[in-house]
Design a protein around this motif. Structure first.
Motif, PDB file in Angstrom:
ATOM      1  N   LEU A  32       0.866  -1.178   0.000  1.00 31.44           N
ATOM      2  CA  LEU A  32       0.000   0.000   0.000  1.00 31.44           C
ATOM      3  C   LEU A  32       0.900   1.224   0.000  1.00 31.44           C
ATOM      4  N   CYS A  37      -2.926   0.414  -4.350  1.00 35.28           N
ATOM      5  CA  CYS A  37      -2.805  -0.949  -3.832  1.00 35.28           C
ATOM      6  C   CYS A  37      -2.103  -1.821  -4.871  1.00 35.28           C
ATOM      7  N   TYR A  59      -7.881   1.880   1.216  1.00 39.72           N
ATOM      8  CA  TYR A  59      -7.477   1.439   2.551  1.00 39.72           C
ATOM      9  C   TYR A  59      -7.350   2.649   3.454  1.00 39.72           C
ATOM     10  N   CYS A  66     -12.376   0.097   1.163  1.00 32.55           N
ATOM     11  CA  CYS A  66     -11.615  -0.758   2.072  1.00 32.55           C
ATOM     12  C   CYS A  66     -12.294  -2.127   2.210  1.00 32.55           C
ATOM     13  N   LEU A 100      -6.771  -3.544   7.204  1.00 33.89           N
ATOM     14  CA  LEU A 100      -6.679  -2.612   6.082  1.00 33.89           C
ATOM     15  C   LEU A 100      -7.321  -1.266   6.415  1.00 33.89           C
TER      16      LEU A 100
END
Length: 120
Positions: A32, A37, A59, A66, A100
């Protein structure tokens, strides 16, 4: 890695993302970074995480992006070539979502860490 010339302003980068990864190499890590991502596979290839148009991933917050990333990671741990998640896919384990949701702006989670979070 992307670089920009010194003393230049930020710019937007637009790209297409895959809806599934064209590999058989298992997920090794989730990377991340700055809102993006990435999926690193055991063969050391780095992929943009698959996503569907209109159903993005994210996230560091408790929203739908998320939730979608947690679902994606959950399925990619078992099948790296699984398609990007859809809104009607089953929810991921709550502990994986929490990992996350609470992720910092830049983080790398190994396969072992993701599996541990999934197990609760």
């Amino acid at each position: 890695m992307l670089h920009r010339a010194p003393d230049t302003g930020a710019t937007d980068l637009f790209t297409y993302t895959l809806q599934r990864l064209p590999t058989h190499s298992p997920l090794a890590a989730l990377v991340l970074s700055a809102g993006i991502c990435w999926i690193r596979t055991e063969d050391q290839t780095l992929w943009l995480a698959p996503e569907r148009e209109g159903w993005g991933i994210g996230y560091g917050y408790s929203g739908n992006g998320c939730l979608a990333l947690a679902r994606l990671v959950d399925v990619l741990l078992d099948d790296i070539s699984a398609p990007a998640v859809r809104p009607d896919d089953p929810a991921a384990p709550h502990a994986l979502f929490e990992l996350l949701r609470d992720a910092p702006d830049t983080a790398t989670y190994t396969r072992a860490q993701l599996l541990a979070a999934r197990a609760g």
